[in-house]
Enzyme design. Structure first.
Site, PDB file in Angstrom:
ATOM      1  N   GLU A 297      -6.787  27.953 -29.605  1.00 53.42           N
ATOM      2  CA  GLU A 297      -7.881  28.948 -28.917  1.00 53.42           C
ATOM      3  C   GLU A 297      -8.944  28.233 -27.990  1.00 53.42           C
ATOM      4  O   GLU A 297     -10.168  27.836 -28.279  1.00 53.42           O
ATOM      5  CB  GLU A 297      -8.996  29.354 -30.156  1.00 53.42           C
ATOM      6  N   PRO A 298      -8.471  28.083 -26.773  1.00 53.97           N
ATOM      7  CA  PRO A 298      -9.208  27.239 -25.757  1.00 53.97           C
ATOM      8  C   PRO A 298     -10.368  28.375 -25.255  1.00 53.97           C
ATOM      9  O   PRO A 298     -10.154  29.410 -25.213  1.00 53.97           O
ATOM     10  CB  PRO A 298      -8.331  26.862 -24.631  1.00 53.97           C
ATOM     11  N   GLY A 299     -11.516  27.789 -25.174  1.00 56.36           N
ATOM     12  CA  GLY A 299     -12.635  28.693 -24.360  1.00 56.36           C
ATOM     13  C   GLY A 299     -13.091  27.938 -23.235  1.00 56.36           C
ATOM     14  O   GLY A 299     -12.554  28.441 -22.036  1.00 56.36           O
ATOM     15  N   ARG A 337     -27.193  23.783 -21.450  1.00 52.98           N
ATOM     16  CA  ARG A 337     -26.480  22.539 -22.032  1.00 52.98           C
ATOM     17  C   ARG A 337     -26.971  21.169 -21.574  1.00 52.98           C
ATOM     18  O   ARG A 337     -26.900  20.280 -22.517  1.00 52.98           O
ATOM     19  CB  ARG A 337     -25.181  22.624 -21.402  1.00 52.98           C
ATOM     20  N   TYR A 341     -27.414  19.414 -25.054  1.00 51.68           N
ATOM     21  CA  TYR A 341     -26.397  18.287 -25.264  1.00 51.68           C
ATOM     22  C   TYR A 341     -26.472  16.921 -24.229  1.00 51.68           C
ATOM     23  O   TYR A 341     -25.471  16.428 -24.205  1.00 51.68           O
ATOM     24  CB  TYR A 341     -25.030  18.807 -25.104  1.00 51.68           C
ATOM     25  N   CYS A 368     -41.066  26.636 -17.753  1.00 50.21           N
ATOM     26  CA  CYS A 368     -42.089  25.991 -18.328  1.00 50.21           C
ATOM     27  C   CYS A 368     -41.752  24.748 -19.285  1.00 50.21           C
ATOM     28  O   CYS A 368     -42.209  24.887 -20.360  1.00 50.21           O
ATOM     29  CB  CYS A 368     -43.036  26.683 -18.627  1.00 50.21           C
ATOM     30  N   GLU A 369     -40.957  23.888 -18.877  1.00 46.74           N
ATOM     31  CA  GLU A 369     -40.559  22.662 -20.073  1.00 46.74           C
ATOM     32  C   GLU A 369     -40.175  21.412 -19.206  1.00 46.74           C
ATOM     33  O   GLU A 369     -39.403  21.550 -18.240  1.00 46.74           O
ATOM     34  CB  GLU A 369     -39.138  23.090 -20.502  1.00 46.74           C
ATOM     35  N   TYR A 397     -19.864  28.505 -21.416  1.00 44.29           N
ATOM     36  CA  TYR A 397     -21.304  28.339 -22.150  1.00 44.29           C
ATOM     37  C   TYR A 397     -22.379  28.289 -21.158  1.00 44.29           C
ATOM     38  O   TYR A 397     -23.487  27.827 -21.653  1.00 44.29           O
ATOM     39  CB  TYR A 397     -21.140  27.000 -23.300  1.00 44.29           C
TER      40      TYR A 397
HETATM   41  N1  LLP Z   1     -12.368  28.034 -31.909  1.00 44.87           N
HETATM   42  C1  LLP Z   1     -13.535  28.031 -32.687  1.00 44.87           C
HETATM   43  C2  LLP Z   1     -13.357  28.243 -33.947  1.00 44.87           C
HETATM   44  C3  LLP Z   1     -14.590  27.542 -32.113  1.00 44.87           C
HETATM   45  O1  LLP Z   1     -15.834  27.512 -32.857  1.00 44.87           O
HETATM   46  C4  LLP Z   1     -14.899  27.154 -30.849  1.00 44.87           C
HETATM   47  C5  LLP Z   1     -15.829  26.653 -30.112  1.00 44.87           C
HETATM   48  C6  LLP Z   1     -13.612  27.309 -29.990  1.00 44.87           C
HETATM   49  C7  LLP Z   1     -12.491  27.812 -30.459  1.00 44.87           C
HETATM   50  C8  LLP Z   1     -13.576  27.111 -28.457  1.00 44.87           C
HETATM   51  O2  LLP Z   1     -13.812  25.648 -28.400  1.00 44.87           O
HETATM   52  P1  LLP Z   1     -13.756  25.449 -26.609  1.00 44.87           P
HETATM   53  O3  LLP Z   1     -12.352  25.334 -26.407  1.00 44.87           O
HETATM   54  O4  LLP Z   1     -14.447  26.250 -25.836  1.00 44.87           O
HETATM   55  O5  LLP Z   1     -14.213  23.945 -26.577  1.00 44.87           O
HETATM   56  N2  LLP Z   1     -21.989  25.482 -26.720  1.00 44.87           N
HETATM   57  C9  LLP Z   1     -21.118  24.272 -26.592  1.00 44.87           C
HETATM   58  C10 LLP Z   1     -19.679  24.434 -27.085  1.00 44.87           C
HETATM   59  C11 LLP Z   1     -19.701  25.167 -28.662  1.00 44.87           C
HETATM   60  C12 LLP Z   1     -18.212  25.504 -28.978  1.00 44.87           C
HETATM   61  C13 LLP Z   1     -18.285  26.428 -30.347  1.00 44.87           C
HETATM   62  N3  LLP Z   1     -17.075  26.636 -30.710  1.00 44.87           N
HETATM   63  C14 LLP Z   1     -21.115  23.784 -25.274  1.00 44.87           C
HETATM   64  O6  LLP Z   1     -21.785  24.466 -24.336  1.00 44.87           O
HETATM   65  O7  LLP Z   1     -20.638  22.656 -25.214  1.00 44.87           O
END
Ligand code: LLP
Length: 438
Positions: A297-299, A337, A341, A368-369, A397
């Protein structure tokens, strides 16, 4: 010509025209910015499609019984949903809102999975009602609740169980999830994952299909996947005694991308695919476990590179001997981000990208930060009021985590492709902001 380091961070169709202006998807960024106004987010369709194909092909090659499920929390929109459907990806969601984008887009519900540590009654009902493929169980309360909902709706719902394998992926503490001390998943170490399997297999309206884990994000090594897969498959093997028949195995997402040329180079999609597939194949053979269907599951890695944010430079404040602050017309409202982070971004000048950088500046937002800093130390050509810059690798994100802080109107998002451009989300207006008040 753009050098290779810069090219790898920008969308794949990026090029510089004869006037030295950056173009993406065949569109001149200066013209586009004048046309739509700034801040502006641009997604390059070609880059998204190429990366989708790379994921699908590399995983199919190393593990034919696999599919890719895009993690829509990274960026969710009806237009993107259509692209993903055409590229044969599934989608995973973490809220009723993300699910409603798929429903609105008529995405096939049998390619959807729902994750989350605290899904509400309404969200579970919405999912079961729409016949989504799987729901990933994440707490004991949820096992009983989902069984009740499925029985009320006279359905047999396929489910996965999320386990936490106590493997540290060595990423930012706020984006680490696979360790024992995490709100996500049933820990294997404490015996709770086993309890969850026993309970789920007893439920009349739940059909346990397999196991999921997600270690965190972004993971710059293949090692944590290898460790966790071996451990979780051993666990799955032991759980046959409790009725687990591992049809689906989902080791999550978390694949890294480069945000700056200083970043450690992440593994290629092929390297991730090979490491994951080879580990599963070897372990299953060793344990005489039938090879399950693999879902990843890539995001971030699907959409980060395709997106750039364009900002206009406003006030410039030089504090002699301290630093030069350069303000943009967006900031933490569309990209939290760096503040959250300490993420780093590459900043480029839109019309002078090939010019030699002459000064080090701190690019700050308009919020304003004091912590609203997009980039602490960027090397850029000398900037002046009204210049346009881009922040690269902004497709994942950023918009997804954007806010109305300071009553900010979130930016327009456009998609570019072969010289065409179109709005996929319009800029918010003051009327939009006021429309929620009663
Ligand atoms: N599967 C699950 C269960 C997850 O919780 C996540 C991300 C993904 C897949 C996808 O992960 P990815 O491939 O995008 O790395 N807001 C943070 C990232 C939080 C990710 C949360 N879960 C950022 O901006 O770096």
């Amino acid at each position: 010509m753009l050098n290779e380091d810069i090219k790898n961070i920008l969308p794949m169709t990026s090029q510089v025209n004869d006037e030295g202006i950056l173009e993406i998807g065949g569109c001149n960024l200066e013209e586009i910015s004048n046309y739509y106004g700034t801040p502006l987010y641009i997604y390059d369709e070609n880059t998204i499609r190429n990366i989708c194909k790379e994921f699908v092909n590399e995983f199919k090659e190393s593990y034919p019984n696999s599919h890719i499920s895009y993690s829509s929390k990274a960026f969710s929109s009806p237009y993107l949903t259509k692209i993903l459907e055409e590229e044969n990806l599934g989608i995973d969601v973490v809220s009723g809102g993300e699910l409603s984008v798929l429903q609105h887009s008529k995405f096939p519900s049998n390619k959807v999975n729902f994750h989350g540590n605290n899904k509400s009654y309404e969200e579970l009902k919405q999912s079961v009602d729409w016949n989504i493929e799987t729901i990933t169980l994440d707490s004991f309360d949820e096992i009983s609740l989902l069984n009740k909902i499925a029985s009320e709706l006279s359905k047999n719902q396929k489910v996965l169980i999320r386990v936490s394998p106590s493997v540290d992926p060595k990423t930012h503490i706020l984006t680490t999830t696979g360790t024992l001390d995490s709100k996500f998943g049933f820990p294997i170490e404490t015996g709770q994952a086993e309890e969850a399997i026993k309970l789920t297999t007893k439920m009349s309206n739940l059909d346990l299909q397999g196991i999921h884990f997600h270690l965190g994000s972004p993971i710059f090594e293949t090692e944590p996947y290898v460790l966790a897969i071996n451990y979780v498959l051993e666990f799955a093997h032991q759980q046959r005694k409790n009725g687990l028949n591992l049809k689906i195995f989902n080791p999550g997402g978390g694949f890294a991308v480069s945000y700056t040329s200083m970043d450690k180079t992440p593994p290629t999609v092929k390297e991730y695919a090979n490491a994951i597939s080879e580990t599963i194949i070897k372990k299953c053979d060793e344990l005489s476990l039938p090879k399950p269907h693999l879902i990843v599951e890539p995001g971030r890695s699907i959409v980060a590179r395709s997106g750039v944010a364009i900002y206009k430079i406003g006030s410039i404040k030089n504090i002699p001997g301290v630093r030069k602050y350069v303000s943009i017309d967006g900031g933490m409202g569309d990209n939290i981000r760096p503040a959250l982070y300490q993420s780093k971004y590459s900043i480029f000048h839109v019309t002078r990208i090939l010019e030699k950088p002459t000064e080090k500046v701190t690019v700050v937002g308009k919020f304003c930060e004091s912590g609203d800093i997009l980039s602490n130390e960027s090397l850029l050509p000398k900037l002046k009021y009204g210049d346009l810059i881009i922040s690269a690798t902004s497709g994942a994100y950023n918009i997804a985590m954007s806010s109305n802080y300071n009553m900010y109107c979130r930016p327009t998002i456009i998609i570019v492709n072969n010289g065409n451009h179109k709005v996929i989300k319009r800029r918010e207006t003051h009327e939009d902001l006021l429309s929620h008040f009663v």
